[in-house]
Design an enzyme around this catalytic site. Structure first.
Site, mmCIF file in Angstrom:
data_model
loop_
_atom_site.group_PDB
_atom_site.id
_atom_site.type_symbol
_atom_site.label_atom_id
_atom_site.label_comp_id
_atom_site.label_asym_id
_atom_site.label_seq_id
_atom_site.Cartn_x
_atom_site.Cartn_y
_atom_site.Cartn_z
ATOM 1 N N LEU A 183 96.366 19.071 -80.799
ATOM 2 C CA LEU A 183 98.027 19.152 -80.453
ATOM 3 C C LEU A 183 98.767 18.414 -81.351
ATOM 4 O O LEU A 183 98.743 17.119 -80.478
ATOM 5 C CB LEU A 183 98.314 19.548 -79.918
ATOM 6 C CG LEU A 183 97.735 21.159 -78.109
ATOM 7 C CD1 LEU A 183 98.062 21.069 -77.548
ATOM 8 C CD2 LEU A 183 97.355 22.105 -79.394
ATOM 9 N N ILE A 184 98.840 18.322 -82.290
ATOM 10 C CA ILE A 184 99.391 16.941 -83.394
ATOM 11 C C ILE A 184 100.508 16.891 -83.938
ATOM 12 O O ILE A 184 101.589 18.449 -83.739
ATOM 13 C CB ILE A 184 98.881 16.757 -84.939
ATOM 14 C CG1 ILE A 184 98.840 15.762 -85.658
ATOM 15 C CG2 ILE A 184 98.869 18.162 -86.007
ATOM 16 C CD1 ILE A 184 98.008 15.403 -86.551
ATOM 17 N N LYS A 265 105.742 22.823 -72.112
ATOM 18 C CA LYS A 265 103.879 21.525 -72.284
ATOM 19 C C LYS A 265 103.368 22.829 -71.725
ATOM 20 O O LYS A 265 102.078 23.366 -72.241
ATOM 21 C CB LYS A 265 103.572 20.595 -71.031
ATOM 22 C CG LYS A 265 104.615 19.637 -72.019
ATOM 23 C CD LYS A 265 103.788 19.080 -73.469
ATOM 24 C CE LYS A 265 104.474 17.642 -73.866
ATOM 25 N NZ LYS A 265 104.120 16.594 -72.778
ATOM 26 N N GLY A 287 97.670 13.713 -76.854
ATOM 27 C CA GLY A 287 97.793 12.489 -77.244
ATOM 28 C C GLY A 287 98.421 11.900 -75.720
ATOM 29 O O GLY A 287 98.969 11.059 -75.490
ATOM 30 N N GLN A 296 104.220 13.867 -68.067
ATOM 31 C CA GLN A 296 102.744 13.162 -67.399
ATOM 32 C C GLN A 296 101.873 12.496 -66.550
ATOM 33 O O GLN A 296 101.626 11.303 -66.560
ATOM 34 C CB GLN A 296 102.301 12.176 -69.299
ATOM 35 C CG GLN A 296 102.612 13.137 -70.221
ATOM 36 C CD GLN A 296 102.699 12.228 -71.773
ATOM 37 O OE1 GLN A 296 102.216 11.413 -71.859
ATOM 38 N NE2 GLN A 296 102.690 12.513 -73.017
ATOM 39 N N CYS A 456 100.147 9.506 -106.746
ATOM 40 C CA CYS A 456 99.311 9.533 -106.251
ATOM 41 C C CYS A 456 97.815 10.304 -106.594
ATOM 42 O O CYS A 456 98.211 11.119 -106.916
ATOM 43 C CB CYS A 456 100.030 9.916 -104.873
ATOM 44 S SG CYS A 456 99.141 11.956 -104.131
#
Length: 482
Positions: A183-184, A265, A287, A296, A456
């Site tokens: 999960l980014i 969440k 994370g 958390q 790039c």
């Protein structure tokens, strides 16, 4: 040119069957990564190492750079192979190869030997070390922490001169463990946790819950593509984007203020579990770190876990923020995280740190779960290699050019290290340097009458950044592809 790849020590203590499987997978990963550099690179696996050979000396730096970023490799030796007759011949060749490096330096000799010989490794170390000490007056022997270590390997009748040693990232080869879904968010934590699971041998797919529009999604795609390209490009992976704004809107309308964070969440975990199940992924990676934010705490994390049967991995659970930022700096995601657009769709004035299951379930009873089902079913799934093509389809007005007009300025958006390693030189063209992570804050300061061609090496970052700048109202941006 030859490189000898030494295995991560944990691989060498596996059973014979497992060790052979790991080595086979690592060799395959190396081939997949190096094939982008050319077809004249040979990869040969052995019981205790893997050889990489090429006849093209110009590829040495690129090969070495790629190898240092492949999980499963402890270190890489750049070597030169020679034949030898006896110990004195070994000394003569060592003196030829290392003599110039030892003037006014302390040194020691280290020898590794395989095969049957009339001498031991220690005897070679003493003979070569003594000879070097006699022939180089300014050099001194120092067995502990010398300035220069003369590394020699003897394999049967072949002398291997170790020209350089490069450290790898260690870990297990990607593919030796099962797939996971990270999960980014683009911040420090999710990038580092994704890297840690890649390093442990997992193929990491990415799931992004979009709370802040396309600008946020572009930034997260950059992070995911960077992580994949740098550490996991041996495998195909998915990038799944879920539009979570309808879910956030429902939470804001139906859920009590103090319970919003935990409920959000839990909704993310439910959605991620459905995505993971769809693609046969075994676990979710987050994370989260214990006590970092209100959601958390142990109590809240337990309630979040209860929202799904899918295994949730939290590699950063005991890490403090300073350590996480240091890891992000080491792997190269710090600049992404620092400049990532911040979006917080659910802001509780007094979030609970010890949620009660009955209260959470009561609040969720008011939630329309059809909304969650809908956003998951409409999630966008893309091969991470196609991010550049997807960006091109999304914004057709971003023009790609191969030539320059008189008012064009080439904007090199590569990192400073990349610019130093491979400087861009074009005759008659104005070139400015502005790394990608400074574009959002400094592009507006550039002269408006100029047209800027973003560059790039692969064209992915330049296209994503051009898309972002275009959405910010800048119409003097194009992409340059030579």
């Amino acid at each position: 040119m030859k490189f000898i790849i030494k295995l991560f020590p944990e691989i060498t203590i596996k059973s014979q069957t497992v060790r052979l499987r790991f080595i086979k997978i690592l060799a395959s990963n190396i081939r997949n990564v190096l094939k982008t550099l050319g077809d004249n690179i040979a990869v040969v696996r052995h019981w205790d190492n893997i050889e990489v050979r090429t006849k093209d000396e110009n590829l040495g730096v690129q090969i070495c750079d790629a190898l240092t970023r492949i999980p499963g490799i402890h270190h890489i030796l750049q070597v030169e192979e020679r034949e030898f007759r006896d110990m004195h011949h070994i000394f003569e060749q060592a003196y030829e190869a290392y003599g110039e490096l030892l003037h006014n330096k302390t040194f020691c000799v280290r020898v590794k030997r395989r095969g049957k010989h009339q001498f031991t490794s220690n005897e070679v170390e003493r003979y070569v070390g003594g000879g070097l000490n006699q022939h180089i007056e300014s050099a001194k022997v120092k067995l502990n922490h010398p300035d220069v270590t003369v590394n020699l390997e003897i394999d049967q009748d072949v002398l291997i001169l170790v020209k350089a040693r490069y450290e790898g990232i260690g870990g297990f080869p990607i593919g030796t463990q099962e797939d996971v879904l990270s999960l980014i968010s683009g911040g420090f934590d999710s990038g580092v946790s994704s890297y840690m699971l890649m390093r442990r041998g997992c193929r990491v797919h990415y799931c992004f819950f979009n709370l802040g529009g396309s600008a946020h999604e572009i930034g997260v795609k950059q992070v995911a593509h960077y992580l994949w390209n740098r550490f996991g490009s041996s495998h195909k992976v998915r990038f799944v984007a879920v539009d979570f704004e309808p879910v956030v809107a429902e939470i804001l309308e139906k859920v009590d203020d103090g319970q919003m964070g935990v409920v959000l969440k839990r909704m993310m975990v439910r959605a991620a579990s459905k995505v993971a199940e769809r693609y046969g992924v075994q676990a979710i990676v987050t994370g989260e770190a214990l006590g970092q934010v209100s959601s958390q705490t142990l109590t809240n994390l337990r309630l979040i876990d209860n929202a799904s049967d899918t295994l949730i991995l939290r590699p950063l659970i005991s890490h403090d923020k300073e350590h996480i930022i240091r890891l992000a700096r080491e792997i190269g995601t710090e600049d992404f995280a620092r400049t990532m657009p911040e979006f917080c769709g659910v802001i509780s004035k007094s979030p609970t740190v010890k949620a009660v299951k009955a209260k959470i379930e009561a609040e969720e009873a008011n939630f329309d779960f059809n909304i969650l089902e809908k956003v998951v079913s409409e999630a966008q799934n893309v091969d991470i290699r196609q991010i550049a093509e997807q960006s091109s389809e999304q914004v057709v007005e971003i023009e790609t050019v191969t030539a320059f007009a008189p008012t064009d300025v080439l904007l090199d958006i590569r990192s400073p290290d990349e610019q130093d390693d491979r400087p861009l030189q074009l005759n008659g063209v104005e070139i400015k340097s502005l790394p990608f992570y400074k574009l959002s804050s400094q592009f507006g300061d550039l002269p408006k009458e100029k047209t800027y061609l973003l560059y790039c090496e692969r064209g992915v970052m330049s296209r994503l950044q051009a898309l972002y700048l275009s959405e910010q109202g800048f119409d003097n941006v194009k992409v340059y592809r030579p």
